[in-house]
Design an enzyme around this catalytic site. Structure first.
Site: not given
Length: 226
Positions: A121, A125
């Site tokens: 991840r 963002t």
């Protein structure tokens, strides 16, 4: 003795559970999940509990596997008995923390095929970035169970399932220990055909994308990293 009502393992208030989401409220699951959440649980204990929990969740994840009948001989007489039908299962670990759930599932179904999807991840963002994919052949002929301890934003799970569908998989179940309403909404919107099995729907995500109350970073706790 009067049986007390079982407390619901759903910590998010005011959230309507979608029809394709199963919250496993078995007492053993809830007890082991509580021990897993505790900050004092050691790395070894966290691994053991995750393995035990994943085996229990696997029963629900495999509830709808197709069966066919075959003729066998018992020690006393012949009979027609059920067995699993079709190709073997495929478990797909969403790296890296998914491997903690994978071990327990393989304890239950040791002959299952195994695939891996590597996603991380982006910290800014919160969107998933794919870095590795290795899947068995004939995915269209297998029931595929994708595993990841946490369903947080839902973006990584949705991306992993999209990748599985591109590989031909069309019978997919997603299994996680913890989820939150935000992640469930994202995953259900992207893949309403996918059954989701979880042990709890926690309250919310915080500003850093962590599940609250949660259990911390599952990967770090599984592997003893920070």
């Amino acid at each position: 003795m009067t049986d007390a009502p079982l407390p619901r393992p759903v910590l998010a208030s005011g959230f309507d559970i979608p029809a394709n989401v199963v919250v496993v409220d078995h007492p053993l699951v809830q007890h082991k999940l509580t021990r897993l959440r505790e900050a004092a649980t050691s790395t070894a204990g966290f691994r053991r509990l995750t393995r035990e929990l994943s085996l229990l969740l696997a029963y629900e994840a495999t509830r709808d596997l197709p069966l066919e009948m075959e003729q066998i001989e018992t020690p006393l007489e012949p009979m027609t008995a059920p067995k699993l039908s079709g190709k073997k299962l495929c478990f797909v670990s969403i790296l890296r923390a998914g491997n903690g759930i994978l071990d327990g599932m393989l304890d239950l179904v040791p002959a299952a095929r195994v695939g891996h999807i590597g996603l991380y991840r982006d910290p800014k963002t919160l969107q998933p970035v794919e870095y590795y994919v290795k899947l068995p052949e004939d995915m269209a002929e297998r029931v595929c169970i994708a595993v990841d301890p946490m369903l947080a934003t839902g973006h990584s799970a949705a991306a992993a399932i999209e990748r599985l569908k591109r590989s031909g998989a069309n019978a997919i179940v997603f299994v996680c220990l913890l989820s939150v309403p935000e992640g469930l909404r994202t995953l259900c919107a992207a893949h309403p055909d996918v059954k989701i099995v979880t042990a709890s729907i926690d309250r919310e995500l915080d500003g850093h994308g962590y599940i609250r109350p949660g259990l911390g970073d599952a990967g770090d706790r599984l592997f003893g990293t920070r």
